[in-house]
Write a protein that holds these residues in place. Structure first.
Motif, short mmCIF file in Angstrom:
data_model
loop_
_atom_site.label_atom_id
_atom_site.label_comp_id
_atom_site.label_asym_id
_atom_site.label_seq_id
_atom_site.Cartn_x
_atom_site.Cartn_y
_atom_site.Cartn_z
N ILE A 166 31.89 -65.25 7.47
CA ILE A 166 30.47 -65.05 7.19
C ILE A 166 29.73 -66.37 7.04
O ILE A 166 28.57 -66.49 7.45
N ILE A 167 30.36 -67.37 6.49
CA ILE A 167 29.70 -68.68 6.39
C ILE A 167 29.43 -69.24 7.79
O ILE A 167 28.31 -69.68 8.09
N ALA A 168 30.42 -69.17 8.66
CA ALA A 168 30.24 -69.69 10.02
C ALA A 168 29.26 -68.83 10.82
O ALA A 168 28.44 -69.35 11.58
N PHE A 169 29.32 -67.50 10.65
CA PHE A 169 28.41 -66.61 11.37
C PHE A 169 26.98 -66.83 10.94
O PHE A 169 26.07 -66.90 11.77
N LYS A 170 26.76 -66.97 9.65
CA LYS A 170 25.39 -67.23 9.14
C LYS A 170 24.87 -68.56 9.67
O LYS A 170 23.72 -68.65 10.11
N GLU A 171 25.70 -69.59 9.68
CA GLU A 171 25.29 -70.89 10.23
C GLU A 171 24.90 -70.73 11.70
O GLU A 171 23.91 -71.30 12.16
N THR A 172 25.68 -69.97 12.43
CA THR A 172 25.39 -69.73 13.84
C THR A 172 24.09 -68.97 14.01
O THR A 172 23.29 -69.28 14.90
N CYS A 173 23.85 -67.98 13.17
CA CYS A 173 22.60 -67.21 13.24
C CYS A 173 21.39 -68.11 13.02
O CYS A 173 20.31 -67.85 13.56
N GLU A 174 21.55 -69.16 12.25
CA GLU A 174 20.45 -70.08 11.97
C GLU A 174 20.26 -71.12 13.07
O GLU A 174 19.27 -71.85 13.07
N ASN A 175 21.17 -71.18 14.02
CA ASN A 175 21.07 -72.10 15.15
C ASN A 175 20.54 -71.30 16.35
O ASN A 175 21.29 -70.60 17.02
N GLU A 176 19.24 -71.38 16.60
CA GLU A 176 18.59 -70.56 17.62
C GLU A 176 19.25 -70.68 18.99
O GLU A 176 19.48 -69.68 19.67
N THR A 177 19.58 -71.89 19.40
CA THR A 177 20.17 -72.09 20.72
C THR A 177 21.53 -71.42 20.80
O THR A 177 21.82 -70.69 21.77
#
Length: 116
Positions: free
Chosen positions: A93-104
């Motif tokens: 979830i930490i990695a997925f949330k970080e990815t969700c915040e990276n628009e590209t």
């Protein structure tokens, strides 16, 4: 990381502890809805199943070592991932949330998500 910091870090996802496993959920409809609008004409609505498809492609491509321990149980109005391995689910979830915040990155991953 203390519990409060972790819960803040993953918002709007939320953590739920059960007797034999843990889960992380999201009430769908507001967070990142613009991502799903990109493929609305294909049938994506931003529901829990769509989030599950996005999370699955994320795991396959970004965290394949977690594929066997992180499972999904989405519903129309809620995305839910669960595991009996607390550390694995936290890593996810930490990695997925970080990815969700990276628009590209999130748009790139979503371009390969499959409609459930």
């Amino acid at each position: 990381m203390d519990t409060n910091s972790f819960k803040e870090l993953i918002k709007p996802f939320f953590w739920v502890e059960h007797e034999n496993n843990v889960s992380v959920c999201l009430n769908v409809g507001e967070y990142k809805s613009e991502i799903f609008q990109l493929r609305e004409d294909e049938g994506f609505e931003g529901n829990g199943y769509d989030w599950g498809s996005l999370a699955k492609i994320f795991l396959e491509e970004q965290k394949p070592e977690l594929m066997e321990v992180v499972k999904f149980d989405p519903e129309a109005g809620m995305f839910c991932a669960y595991s009996s391995n607390t550390d694995a689910l936290k890593t996810f979830i930490i990695a997925f949330k970080e990815t969700c915040e990276n628009e590209t990155l999130i748009r790139d991953l979503f371009s390969r998500a499959e409609l459930d």
